[in-house]
Write an enzyme that holds these catalytic residues in place. Structure first.
Site, mmCIF file in Angstrom:
data_model
loop_
_atom_site.group_PDB
_atom_site.id
_atom_site.type_symbol
_atom_site.label_atom_id
_atom_site.label_comp_id
_atom_site.label_asym_id
_atom_site.label_seq_id
_atom_site.Cartn_x
_atom_site.Cartn_y
_atom_site.Cartn_z
ATOM 1 N N GLY A 13 -1.672 -14.475 3.775
ATOM 2 C CA GLY A 13 -0.485 -13.547 3.773
ATOM 3 C C GLY A 13 -0.569 -12.679 4.888
ATOM 4 O O GLY A 13 0.339 -12.419 5.466
ATOM 5 N N GLY A 140 0.889 -28.047 5.924
ATOM 6 C CA GLY A 140 0.518 -28.147 7.097
ATOM 7 C C GLY A 140 -0.744 -27.747 7.591
ATOM 8 O O GLY A 140 -1.303 -26.656 6.790
ATOM 9 N N ALA A 144 -5.622 -19.412 8.779
ATOM 10 C CA ALA A 144 -5.152 -17.872 8.881
ATOM 11 C C ALA A 144 -5.520 -17.356 10.367
ATOM 12 O O ALA A 144 -4.760 -16.787 11.052
ATOM 13 C CB ALA A 144 -5.688 -17.276 7.737
ATOM 14 N N LYS A 195 -5.740 -32.187 -0.786
ATOM 15 C CA LYS A 195 -6.516 -32.342 0.547
ATOM 16 C C LYS A 195 -7.784 -31.588 0.489
ATOM 17 O O LYS A 195 -8.723 -32.129 0.676
ATOM 18 C CB LYS A 195 -5.754 -31.833 1.460
ATOM 19 C CG LYS A 195 -5.075 -30.486 1.517
ATOM 20 C CD LYS A 195 -5.921 -29.354 1.952
ATOM 21 C CE LYS A 195 -5.186 -27.853 2.082
ATOM 22 N NZ LYS A 195 -5.673 -27.027 2.930
ATOM 23 N N ARG A 258 -15.783 -24.421 2.042
ATOM 24 C CA ARG A 258 -16.369 -24.168 0.961
ATOM 25 C C ARG A 258 -16.329 -25.878 0.154
ATOM 26 O O ARG A 258 -17.313 -26.502 -0.276
ATOM 27 C CB ARG A 258 -15.934 -23.455 0.071
ATOM 28 C CG ARG A 258 -16.551 -22.088 0.260
ATOM 29 C CD ARG A 258 -16.035 -20.979 -0.471
ATOM 30 N NE ARG A 258 -14.301 -20.755 -0.290
ATOM 31 C CZ ARG A 258 -13.680 -19.913 -0.917
ATOM 32 N NH1 ARG A 258 -14.206 -18.852 -1.869
ATOM 33 N NH2 ARG A 258 -12.442 -19.874 -0.647
#
Length: 337
Positions: A13, A140, A144, A195, A258
């Site tokens: 965000g 996509g 970040a 994914k 992770r």
């Protein structure tokens, strides 16, 4: 220039807020109750340490009890909260928004009970005159820290309302950021939701065959093929998995994180219990996604839209994560069938 409110002050965000502010949009960043310390730090320092960058001075910050103020006059609202908070946040903002707004969402997942995607949950949570608000899925390969630091990136904006997707495309456009648009929102949602699970299988291969590429490449290819089967069964466009939402996002996810780390431990022969303990019980998005994805596949099979043999890799992963099947055995069984 758009007036944009980003809901959720986690790293994604915050990265989106930074990027949008750099493109001269008016940006407000609102934090959930878990973000209060983060928002206060942003106000005090003007920096995001996790993203290793300054936050443009034009970004306004809002605490959890300032939701109405954060939404005032906004033309675009971006939901950047966790998937389990999408229904609640949509219901909360419905008291303060009007029918002329666009809701965009970057959260990923499928709700276990309803098997709804995030966009379907948003649509389901809106009522009355808000029912026709355009919902746009942001998909996509977007890390970040790279988005925030002007590393060349590409995204895909998906919506039933293609003009809403194009508005997001124009709003995000930058010399280092380009994007595609599509009406295949279900395809982009399915790819985003699952994914992480397929990234675990790539980690398993890393654990079994360290520094070998053939098996990992096979997992990426097979993962995209299985995503395509699921997308088609849900009424989406199989070609979506060949682009940014599918192979692009899966590649980025598989490079680290992770999910891959869990898979590597499993591939080294550790049990699921021991692997989770070694990872100090961190949240592994692909773990819960595999359970919901397999449930979705079985439902689609019951409806005559899919064969479980179409998702044999996901099925083997499910047995590893939830039925204590050794990962090495599961992958060998996958390759032998």
């Amino acid at each position: 220039m758009q007036k944009v409110t980003v809901l959720g002050a986690g790293v994604m965000g915050t990265a989106l807020a930074i990027h949008l502010a750099k493109q001269k949009n008016e940006v407000k960043l609102w934090g959930t109750r878990w973000d209060n310390v983060t928002i206060e730090n942003y106000k005090a320092t003007g920096k995001c340490e996790k993203l290793n960058t300054d936050i443009p001075s034009g970004v306004e910050f809002f605490l959890v009890d300032e939701l109405e103020k954060a939404l005032q006059d906004s033309s675009i609202v971006i939901l950047a909260v966790t998937s389990d908070g999408i229904r609640d946040i949509t219901e909360s903002i419905s008291h303060y928004i009007n029918k002329d707004i666009i809701i965009a969402n970057i959260a990923k997942g499928i709700e276990e009970k309803s098997l709804m995607t995030m966009s379907e949950i948003i649509e389901d949570s809106l009522s009355g005159q808000l029912k026709n608000i355009p919902v746009v899925k942001i998909g996509g390969p977007l890390r970040a820290i790279e988005v925030a630091n002007e590393v060349f990136s590409e995204a895909i904006f998906a919506s039933k309302n293609i003009e809403a997707a194009r508005i997001l495309q124009r709003t995000f456009k930058a010399p280092y950021f380009k994007s595609d648009v599509t009406t295949d929102i279900i395809g982009v949602e399915i790819c985003a939701a699952l994914k992480n699970s397929y990234a675990i299988t790539i980690g398993i291969c890393e654990g079994m065959y360290e520094n070998m590429d053939n098996p990992k490449a096979a997992m990426i290819a097979r993962g995209c093929m299985e995503l395509a089967a699921l997308v088609k069964a849900k009424g989406g466009n199989m070609e979506t998995t060949l682009g940014l939402a599918g192979i692009g996002d899966l590649y980025v996810t598989a490079q680290g994180g992770r999910n891959r780390a869990l898979g590597k431990l499993l591939g080294q022969g550790k049990s699921m219990k021991d692997a989770l303990e070694e990872m100090k019980n961190q949240t592994i998005e692909g773990y819960s996604a595999a359970k919901v994805g397999y449930k979705l596949a079985k439902t689609l099979e019951e409806e005559g839209k899919l064969k479980l043999s179409d998702i044999s890799l996901l099925a083997e992963l499910y047995r590893v994560l939830f039925e204590d099947k050794p990962a090495v055995e599961a992958l060998k069984d996958y390759w032998s069938n």
